[in-house]
Design an enzyme around this catalytic site. Structure first.
Site, PDB file in Angstrom:
ATOM      1  N   CYS A 382       0.618  -1.221   0.481  1.00 46.98           N
ATOM      2  CA  CYS A 382      -0.190   0.007  -0.189  1.00 46.98           C
ATOM      3  C   CYS A 382       1.157   1.294  -0.184  1.00 46.98           C
ATOM      4  CB  CYS A 382      -1.255  -0.453   1.334  1.00 46.98           C
ATOM      5  SG  CYS A 382      -2.495   0.802   0.262  1.00 46.98           S
ATOM      6  N   HIS A 508      -3.511  -5.256   0.531  1.00 45.66           N
ATOM      7  CA  HIS A 508      -3.250  -5.536   1.532  1.00 45.66           C
ATOM      8  C   HIS A 508      -3.309  -7.734   1.750  1.00 45.66           C
ATOM      9  CE1 HIS A 508      -2.426  -1.582   4.318  1.00 45.66           C
ATOM     10  NE2 HIS A 508      -3.430  -1.271   3.789  1.00 45.66           N
ATOM     11  N   GLU A 510      -1.629  -8.719   3.891  1.00 48.49           N
ATOM     12  CA  GLU A 510      -1.605  -9.933   4.936  1.00 48.49           C
ATOM     13  C   GLU A 510      -2.666 -10.039   5.631  1.00 48.49           C
ATOM     14  OE1 GLU A 510      -1.110  -6.573   3.656  1.00 48.49           O
ATOM     15  OE2 GLU A 510      -1.885  -5.183   5.675  1.00 48.49           O
TER      16      GLU A 510
HETATM   17  N1  GLN Z   1      -2.133   6.883   2.435  1.00 45.72           N
HETATM   18  C1  GLN Z   1      -2.100   6.213   1.137  1.00 45.72           C
HETATM   19  C2  GLN Z   1      -3.388   6.294   0.178  1.00 45.72           C
HETATM   20  O1  GLN Z   1      -4.090   6.465   1.292  1.00 45.72           O
HETATM   21  C3  GLN Z   1      -1.891   4.795   1.533  1.00 45.72           C
HETATM   22  C4  GLN Z   1      -3.166   4.016   2.531  1.00 45.72           C
HETATM   23  C5  GLN Z   1      -2.057   2.690   3.124  1.00 45.72           C
HETATM   24  O2  GLN Z   1      -0.927   2.236   3.594  1.00 45.72           O
HETATM   25  N2  GLN Z   1      -3.423   1.618   3.738  1.00 45.72           N
HETATM   26  O3  GLN Z   1      -4.127   6.237  -0.371  1.00 45.72           O
END
Ligand code: GLN
Length: 546
Positions: A382, A508, A510
């Site tokens: 992310c 994600h 995970e």
């Molecule tokens: N801050 C980034 C976004 O909003 C990444 C978010 C995250 O890593 N969950 O896209």
């Protein structure tokens, strides 16, 4: 008719209620029952999505896009069940729905009160889960500790529900602490007696006690707890500290907890141990054949639970490779002060997790540069992927000042930016791109090799995206787009040509890893880390000094 198990906690927090519930879930599932789990959180936030990781730990994300309590992660990892929005209910959500109904005039002029309106809404949330297809048992965990003011409506709802479903259809499990007092060389049962007494005041009798203790206790201590707390001796379970949390279900099963529960709920199911769990999870976790040292570079590393699912998924990758994973938690803000090369010495793989806000970004960029240039396996998740794009744009594609518009609105190269649909969004709660989406994999990439499929479902929680205006230029410079969300043409996975293992995902992974079913990307990351020449160097150095 579905049955209910209500789990409360007493004396102090952090005794591991979530793990206890997940473990009971696994044991009952092994006995052939269809179990679901629910977390009732007494705080006023509608969900934990708006809370800082320092306050709340990780925000777990479900397939259906709920931003949920991290206990749902334990439930999914232990039982393999897919959790949904309905599996986590907060006081805020309950009040929100009652107040919405009141504004619509649904209460027909009645005075809206905690009892019966709030308690009815809580009961509705619990029974809704029980009404799901084929559910035999709902395990319902109440957050916080008995005695908390905000927990009272939940305990009152449980008291009423128990009464409505009648004896043999619901039971209360209370997790408590039996502390060892060194000066007296004794285990003390009084806190447990008080806590069970407190529950009784609210009208709830504990049926089973899970006693967290660092020393095993004698039959006489067990008898004393049983007598003073009004529970049967076989229902006093010793929840001793274990070497690995995945051992907890086996510890409970050894003491016949599943038999006791089934007897109390008038259920007969053939005895069945969680054999697969024992062999493929616990024995592997306790007997690793190799070791691998990985770094998680983030800004919430001091908090035990902020990257909970990442740490677990790394362990799962290790289980798949028979390796013990030593995770070095590195503060991205400190990294530049300490020196990247120095701090990452001996590290066999670098992972940058998700996150929000500008703090610590520069350290993450330097860690990525180091991993990219030195050929150290890298996994970006992310925000970790977004940082990998920024680093590549700046240092490989010569885009000076490239950034995400989250951190620099006026950057000359907005390589990470908001989609149009996100630009007008003002509300913070539940407004990101959330939940599972299909990612189409590009054949012959590291990701495709890891998954062994051409399409996967993965969970999202972010607002910003890879900016396709820079895609061609970056691909020409050696970046490979290895996964996309086709309907929106969104970049989901990236890797680098010519690097041993450099993979970054917008989603994600995970959240979908299980100890008995390690996530393919975590497995591949650990496998790559085990192969780094870097690792061999650090091993031979150790051999020499020995
Ligand atoms: N801050 C980034 C976004 O909003 C990444 C978010 C995250 O890593 N969950 O896209």
């Amino acid at each position: 008719m579905p049955k209910y198990i209500f789990v409360t906690g007493g004396v102090v927090s952090s005794l591991g209620k979530g793990i206890a519930c997940a473990s009971i879930g696994l044991l009952l599932k092994s006995r052939g029952l269809k179990v679901t789990l629910q977390k009732l959180d007494p705080y006023i936030n509608v969900d934990p999505g708006t809370m800082s990781p320092y306050q709340h730990g990780e925000v777990y994300v479900t397939d259906d896009g709920a931003e949920a309590d991290l206990d749902l992660g334990h439930y999914e990892r232990f039982t393999g069940q897919t959790m949904t929005k309905d599996n986590n209910v907060t006081a805020g959500r309950v009040y929100y729905s009652v107040i919405t109904k009141e504004r619509q005039g649904d209460y027909l002029g009645a005075t809206v009160q905690v009892v019966p309106h709030i308690t009815d809404e809580i009961k509705r949330c619990i029974t809704k889960l029980a009404a799901r297809d084929g559910v035999d048992i709902v395990i319902c965990e109440v957050g916080g500790t008995v005695g908390d003011i905000e927990g009272l409506p939940f305990l009152e709802a449980i008291r009423q529900l128990r009464n409505e479903v009648g004896p043999g259809n619901a039971l209360n499990i209370h997790l408590t602490l039996v502390p060892y007092i060194r000066a007296a060389d004794e285990l003390k049962t009084k806190p447990t007696q008080h806590s069970v007494g407190k529950l009784r005041e609210i009208g709830l009798q504990a049926d089973v006690l899970l006693c967290r203790t660092e020393r095993s206790f004698s039959e006489s201590v067990r008898g004393k707890i049983a007598q003073f707390c009004n529970v049967q001796p076989e229902a006093v379970i010793q929840a001793l500290d274990v070497r690995d949390v995945y051992e907890v279900p086996l510890l409970f099963s050894k003491q016949g907890l599943d038999d006791t529960i089934l007897r109390m709920l008038n259920l007969t199911c053939p005895k069945q141990d969680p054999e697969n769990w024992r062999v493929n999870v616990v024995e592997r976790a306790l007997n690793p054949k190799k070791k691998v040292t990985l770094a998680v570079v983030g800004k919430y590393i001091q908090h035990q639970d902020a990257y909970k699912s990442i740490y677990e998924a790394l362990r799962h990758g290790g289980l798949a490779m028979d390796a013990q994973v030593d995770v070095q938690r590195i503060d991205s803000e400190q990294l530049l002060k300490e020196g990247v090369a120095e701090r990452l010495k001996g590290i066999q793989g670098v992972l940058i997790p998700g996150g929000f806000g500008h703090r610590g970004i520069d350290g993450k960029l330097e860690a990525i540069r180091h991993a990219r240039e030195k050929g150290i396996p890298f996994f970006g998740i992310c925000l970790g992927m977004q940082c990998a794009v920024i680093e590549f744009a700046r240092n490989v594609c010569d885009m000076k000042g490239a950034h995400s518009t989250e951190f620099d609105k006026d950057t000359p190269y907005p390589v990470i930016s908001l989609l149009e649909e996100q630009q007008g969004v003002k509300a913070l709660g539940g407004s990101m791109r959330l939940g599972a989406c299909t990612c189409k994999l590009r054949p012959k990439t590291k990701a495709a090799a890891a998954y062994g499929k051409d399409e996967v479902q993965e969970r999202h929680r972010h607002r910003y995206e890879f900016n396709n205006a820079y895609r061609e230029q970056m691909e020409k410079a050696g970046m490979v787009v290895s996964g996309v969300f086709e309907p929106g043409n969104l970049v989901e996975l990236l890797e680098l040509k010519g690097h041993p293992w450099f993979v970054a995902s917008q989603f994600h992974p995970e959240f979908r890893s299980r100890p008995d079913l390690p996530h393919p990307l975590f497995r591949a990351f650990v496998a790559a880390a085990l192969k780094t020449p870097h690792a061999r160097r650090s091993r031979s150095k150790t051999a020499k000094s020995a």
